[in-house]
Design a protein around this motif. Sequence first.
Motif, PDB file in Angstrom:
ATOM      1  N   TYR A   9     -75.901 -20.211 -26.674  1.00  0.00           N
ATOM      2  CA  TYR A   9     -76.884 -19.603 -25.925  1.00  0.00           C
ATOM      3  C   TYR A   9     -77.098 -20.277 -24.574  1.00  0.00           C
ATOM      4  CZ  TYR A   9     -80.854 -16.435 -25.599  1.00  0.00           C
ATOM      5  OH  TYR A   9     -81.939 -15.621 -25.406  1.00  0.00           O
ATOM      6  N   ILE A  10     -77.236 -21.507 -24.591  1.00  0.00           N
ATOM      7  CA  ILE A  10     -77.532 -22.456 -23.466  1.00  0.00           C
ATOM      8  C   ILE A  10     -76.250 -22.359 -22.689  1.00  0.00           C
ATOM      9  CG2 ILE A  10     -77.945 -24.880 -22.718  1.00  0.00           C
ATOM     10  CD1 ILE A  10     -79.306 -25.331 -25.288  1.00  0.00           C
ATOM     11  N   ALA A  11     -75.069 -22.394 -23.220  1.00  0.00           N
ATOM     12  CA  ALA A  11     -73.901 -22.397 -22.231  1.00  0.00           C
ATOM     13  C   ALA A  11     -73.767 -20.892 -21.520  1.00  0.00           C
ATOM     14  CB  ALA A  11     -72.547 -22.397 -23.240  1.00  0.00           C
ATOM     15  N   TYR A  12     -74.180 -19.963 -22.262  1.00  0.00           N
ATOM     16  CA  TYR A  12     -74.444 -18.590 -21.486  1.00  0.00           C
ATOM     17  C   TYR A  12     -75.165 -18.882 -20.252  1.00  0.00           C
ATOM     18  CZ  TYR A  12     -72.546 -15.935 -25.407  1.00  0.00           C
ATOM     19  OH  TYR A  12     -71.734 -15.418 -26.242  1.00  0.00           O
ATOM     20  N   PHE A  13     -76.094 -19.233 -20.587  1.00  0.00           N
ATOM     21  CA  PHE A  13     -77.354 -19.634 -19.332  1.00  0.00           C
ATOM     22  C   PHE A  13     -76.901 -20.381 -18.219  1.00  0.00           C
ATOM     23  CE2 PHE A  13     -81.263 -17.813 -21.105  1.00  0.00           C
ATOM     24  CZ  PHE A  13     -82.017 -17.964 -20.229  1.00  0.00           C
ATOM     25  N   ILE A  14     -76.137 -21.289 -18.762  1.00  0.00           N
ATOM     26  CA  ILE A  14     -75.569 -22.415 -17.723  1.00  0.00           C
ATOM     27  C   ILE A  14     -74.307 -21.442 -16.851  1.00  0.00           C
ATOM     28  CG2 ILE A  14     -74.051 -24.481 -17.248  1.00  0.00           C
ATOM     29  CD1 ILE A  14     -75.646 -25.794 -19.469  1.00  0.00           C
ATOM     30  N   ALA A  15     -73.319 -20.729 -17.575  1.00  0.00           N
ATOM     31  CA  ALA A  15     -72.646 -20.132 -16.694  1.00  0.00           C
ATOM     32  C   ALA A  15     -73.244 -19.061 -16.031  1.00  0.00           C
ATOM     33  CB  ALA A  15     -71.704 -19.281 -18.012  1.00  0.00           C
ATOM     34  N   ALA A  16     -74.465 -18.369 -16.226  1.00  0.00           N
ATOM     35  CA  ALA A  16     -74.828 -17.368 -15.466  1.00  0.00           C
ATOM     36  C   ALA A  16     -75.811 -18.071 -14.413  1.00  0.00           C
ATOM     37  CB  ALA A  16     -76.098 -16.418 -16.414  1.00  0.00           C
ATOM     38  N   ILE A  17     -76.396 -19.165 -14.528  1.00  0.00           N
ATOM     39  CA  ILE A  17     -77.015 -19.443 -13.389  1.00  0.00           C
ATOM     40  C   ILE A  17     -75.796 -20.140 -12.110  1.00  0.00           C
ATOM     41  CG2 ILE A  17     -78.646 -21.333 -12.581  1.00  0.00           C
ATOM     42  CD1 ILE A  17     -79.819 -21.253 -15.308  1.00  0.00           C
ATOM     43  N   ASN A  18     -74.907 -20.770 -12.878  1.00  0.00           N
ATOM     44  CA  ASN A  18     -74.159 -21.370 -12.029  1.00  0.00           C
ATOM     45  C   ASN A  18     -73.159 -20.031 -11.182  1.00  0.00           C
ATOM     46  OD1 ASN A  18     -70.589 -22.359 -12.313  1.00  0.00           O
ATOM     47  ND2 ASN A  18     -72.078 -23.449 -11.214  1.00  0.00           N
ATOM     48  N   HIS A  19     -73.248 -19.006 -11.636  1.00  0.00           N
ATOM     49  CA  HIS A  19     -72.416 -17.734 -10.812  1.00  0.00           C
ATOM     50  C   HIS A  19     -73.428 -17.116 -10.141  1.00  0.00           C
ATOM     51  CE1 HIS A  19     -69.177 -19.043 -13.297  1.00  0.00           C
ATOM     52  NE2 HIS A  19     -68.383 -18.405 -12.498  1.00  0.00           N
ATOM     53  N   ASP A  20     -74.906 -17.524 -10.363  1.00  0.00           N
ATOM     54  CA  ASP A  20     -76.047 -16.723  -9.545  1.00  0.00           C
ATOM     55  C   ASP A  20     -75.990 -15.075  -9.931  1.00  0.00           C
ATOM     56  OD1 ASP A  20     -77.900 -18.109  -8.396  1.00  0.00           O
ATOM     57  OD2 ASP A  20     -77.085 -18.258  -6.497  1.00  0.00           O
ATOM     58  N   VAL A  21     -75.738 -14.981 -11.315  1.00  0.00           N
ATOM     59  CA  VAL A  21     -75.529 -13.545 -11.688  1.00  0.00           C
ATOM     60  C   VAL A  21     -77.023 -13.367 -12.478  1.00  0.00           C
ATOM     61  CG1 VAL A  21     -73.544 -13.383 -11.688  1.00  0.00           C
ATOM     62  CG2 VAL A  21     -74.394 -14.024 -13.671  1.00  0.00           C
ATOM     63  N   SER A  22     -77.568 -12.085 -13.036  1.00  0.00           N
ATOM     64  CA  SER A  22     -78.700 -11.681 -13.734  1.00  0.00           C
ATOM     65  C   SER A  22     -78.609 -12.335 -15.222  1.00  0.00           C
ATOM     66  CB  SER A  22     -78.786 -10.437 -13.785  1.00  0.00           C
ATOM     67  OG  SER A  22     -80.008 -10.066 -14.636  1.00  0.00           O
ATOM     68  N   ILE A  23     -79.589 -12.862 -15.725  1.00  0.00           N
ATOM     69  CA  ILE A  23     -79.468 -13.539 -17.092  1.00  0.00           C
ATOM     70  C   ILE A  23     -80.520 -12.522 -17.937  1.00  0.00           C
ATOM     71  CG2 ILE A  23     -79.304 -15.917 -16.339  1.00  0.00           C
ATOM     72  CD1 ILE A  23     -82.324 -16.213 -16.807  1.00  0.00           C
ATOM     73  N   SER A  24     -80.794 -11.243 -17.390  1.00  0.00           N
ATOM     74  CA  SER A  24     -81.601 -10.390 -18.083  1.00  0.00           C
ATOM     75  C   SER A  24     -80.915 -10.178 -19.462  1.00  0.00           C
ATOM     76  CB  SER A  24     -81.814  -9.064 -17.509  1.00  0.00           C
ATOM     77  OG  SER A  24     -80.700  -8.259 -17.210  1.00  0.00           O
ATOM     78  N   LYS A  25     -79.460  -9.903 -19.481  1.00  0.00           N
ATOM     79  CA  LYS A  25     -78.862  -9.543 -20.783  1.00  0.00           C
ATOM     80  C   LYS A  25     -78.905 -10.673 -21.584  1.00  0.00           C
ATOM     81  CE  LYS A  25     -75.485  -6.118 -19.086  1.00  0.00           C
ATOM     82  NZ  LYS A  25     -74.039  -5.684 -18.869  1.00  0.00           N
ATOM     83  N   ILE A  26     -79.014 -12.129 -21.170  1.00  0.00           N
ATOM     84  CA  ILE A  26     -78.983 -13.243 -22.239  1.00  0.00           C
ATOM     85  C   ILE A  26     -80.276 -13.265 -22.600  1.00  0.00           C
ATOM     86  CG2 ILE A  26     -78.658 -15.539 -22.241  1.00  0.00           C
ATOM     87  CD1 ILE A  26     -76.674 -15.327 -19.883  1.00  0.00           C
TER      88      ILE A  26
ATOM     89  N   TYR B  87     -68.109 -24.981 -25.206  1.00  0.00           N
ATOM     90  CA  TYR B  87     -67.948 -23.431 -24.879  1.00  0.00           C
ATOM     91  C   TYR B  87     -67.635 -23.458 -23.424  1.00  0.00           C
ATOM     92  CZ  TYR B  87     -70.013 -22.311 -29.351  1.00  0.00           C
ATOM     93  OH  TYR B  87     -70.505 -22.275 -30.803  1.00  0.00           O
ATOM     94  N   LEU B  88     -68.068 -23.655 -22.596  1.00  0.00           N
ATOM     95  CA  LEU B  88     -67.939 -23.667 -21.114  1.00  0.00           C
ATOM     96  C   LEU B  88     -66.290 -24.057 -20.860  1.00  0.00           C
ATOM     97  CD1 LEU B  88     -71.025 -25.343 -19.697  1.00  0.00           C
ATOM     98  CD2 LEU B  88     -70.380 -23.029 -19.525  1.00  0.00           C
ATOM     99  N   MET B  89     -65.953 -25.183 -21.493  1.00  0.00           N
ATOM    100  CA  MET B  89     -64.298 -25.240 -21.224  1.00  0.00           C
ATOM    101  C   MET B  89     -63.629 -24.173 -21.911  1.00  0.00           C
ATOM    102  SD  MET B  89     -64.017 -27.961 -19.749  1.00  0.00           S
ATOM    103  CE  MET B  89     -61.859 -28.188 -19.965  1.00  0.00           C
ATOM    104  N   GLN B  90     -63.936 -23.455 -22.950  1.00  0.00           N
ATOM    105  CA  GLN B  90     -63.277 -22.475 -23.445  1.00  0.00           C
ATOM    106  C   GLN B  90     -63.248 -21.132 -22.429  1.00  0.00           C
ATOM    107  OE1 GLN B  90     -64.617 -21.189 -27.284  1.00  0.00           O
ATOM    108  NE2 GLN B  90     -64.808 -23.215 -27.818  1.00  0.00           N
ATOM    109  N   TRP B  91     -64.239 -21.054 -21.901  1.00  0.00           N
ATOM    110  CA  TRP B  91     -64.369 -19.706 -21.153  1.00  0.00           C
ATOM    111  C   TRP B  91     -63.879 -19.988 -19.640  1.00  0.00           C
ATOM    112  CZ3 TRP B  91     -70.331 -19.516 -22.310  1.00  0.00           C
ATOM    113  CH2 TRP B  91     -70.523 -19.146 -23.433  1.00  0.00           C
ATOM    114  N   ALA B  92     -63.607 -21.415 -19.235  1.00  0.00           N
ATOM    115  CA  ALA B  92     -63.102 -21.708 -18.080  1.00  0.00           C
ATOM    116  C   ALA B  92     -61.651 -21.125 -17.641  1.00  0.00           C
ATOM    117  CB  ALA B  92     -63.532 -22.844 -17.484  1.00  0.00           C
ATOM    118  N   THR B  93     -61.231 -20.508 -16.780  1.00  0.00           N
ATOM    119  CA  THR B  93     -60.135 -20.343 -16.204  1.00  0.00           C
ATOM    120  C   THR B  93     -59.303 -21.666 -15.847  1.00  0.00           C
ATOM    121  OG1 THR B  93     -60.657 -19.903 -13.963  1.00  0.00           O
ATOM    122  CG2 THR B  93     -60.259 -17.998 -15.466  1.00  0.00           C
ATOM    123  N   PRO B  94     -57.769 -21.691 -16.237  1.00  0.00           N
ATOM    124  CA  PRO B  94     -57.296 -23.233 -15.893  1.00  0.00           C
ATOM    125  C   PRO B  94     -57.514 -23.609 -14.658  1.00  0.00           C
ATOM    126  CG  PRO B  94     -55.884 -21.355 -17.018  1.00  0.00           C
ATOM    127  CD  PRO B  94     -56.979 -20.690 -16.619  1.00  0.00           C
TER     128      PRO B  94
END
Length: 381
Positions: free
Chosen positions: A348-365, A36-43
């Motif tokens: 769901y876990i991939a969302y969490f990792i991406a959010a924490i890695n970008h230091d953004v709010s995880i409230s929506k997750i 999932y994280l590879m799908q979302w990552a920009t090249p």
Amino acid sequence: MIINSEISFNPNERVAPLGIIAMNGATELGEKINSYLMQWATPEHKPENNTFLVETQCPRFSSGDGKGLIKSTIRGDDIFIIVDVGNYNCKYKMFGTENSMSPDDHYQDLKRIIQAAGGKAHRISVIMPILYGGRQHRRNYRESLDCAVALQELENMGVSNIVTFDAHDPRVHNAIPLMGFDNVMPTYQVLKALLGKHKDLKLDKDHFMIISPDEGAINRNMYYASVLGVNLGMFYKRRDYSQVVNGRNPIVAHEYLGDTVEGKDVFIADDIISSGESMLDIAYELKKRKANRIFAYGTYSIFTNGLDLFDKAYNEGVISGVLGTNLTYRTEELKKREWFTEVDVSKYIAYFIAAINHDVSISKIIDPHEKIKLLLDNYNK
């Protein structure tokens, strides 16, 4: 940008380059999260070796002693370690005898990998779905407090965040009040799996009901009842406190509190289906009260006493289905059972990792209310 339908991240605002370590026993889950994280990552932000997974190893000496090895540089990386302390299918040899890894073994290997990082990582977060020692969460007599001590130990080793799922008692967070600790409930994923397999459920007060198997599970079941708009019932366990069997006081009887279940489909949610005896006792009791179909859910469906009793209950029409997540080890026999539905939580876990890695709010997750509302609207149509 890393984008999905609900959340978007600016890749230039990530804390540090991402690295994922899937410990022995969590490789299947780790690979799904990585995809999932590879799908979302920009090249331009994809790693050179085309994976966020960092290769590690925890070999054993013939005496049973172990060590942790990280096989590539992680200097300056934002590291997420995924560990399944409940995976008893992992084996190692000690004095020529093959042993199954216990939760203690998995936890020691986790600490070995943190040691192997040697303070070089930018930050270390631990994703431990089934919390080590989580069932020993409070002290009644002269007892150990394994979970609290383990959390403090990880904090002292430099771990910044811990993400767990459906903790037996989330108040263990009190042991580490200054450390990041997220207790996540996969409610949306469970309802999506339930409604996806059983498309004839009528989710109203006249046809459906939520039952809490005991007072400890009341909060998680209260949430299901609230978002579905149906009634909630509860069992409480009368125990024999004069003796201890298999680490706990044996249950004498299950007493029911709530509205009638006659003719209604029933959903029972708990954190762990261990031996399953308690869940089956409740199911048989509900059948005596003329409940219609009974669906049981355990975040960790580990079935320590095997599957025979559930096979019997299913064949007798007592249990219509059991749901469990892929957050811990499931046997191949369980996956093949007609009555079992697996709930995939990797995205769901991939969302969490991406959010924490970008230091953004995880409230929506964390709060899936809007997603559940949309799911129910589509289902009712």
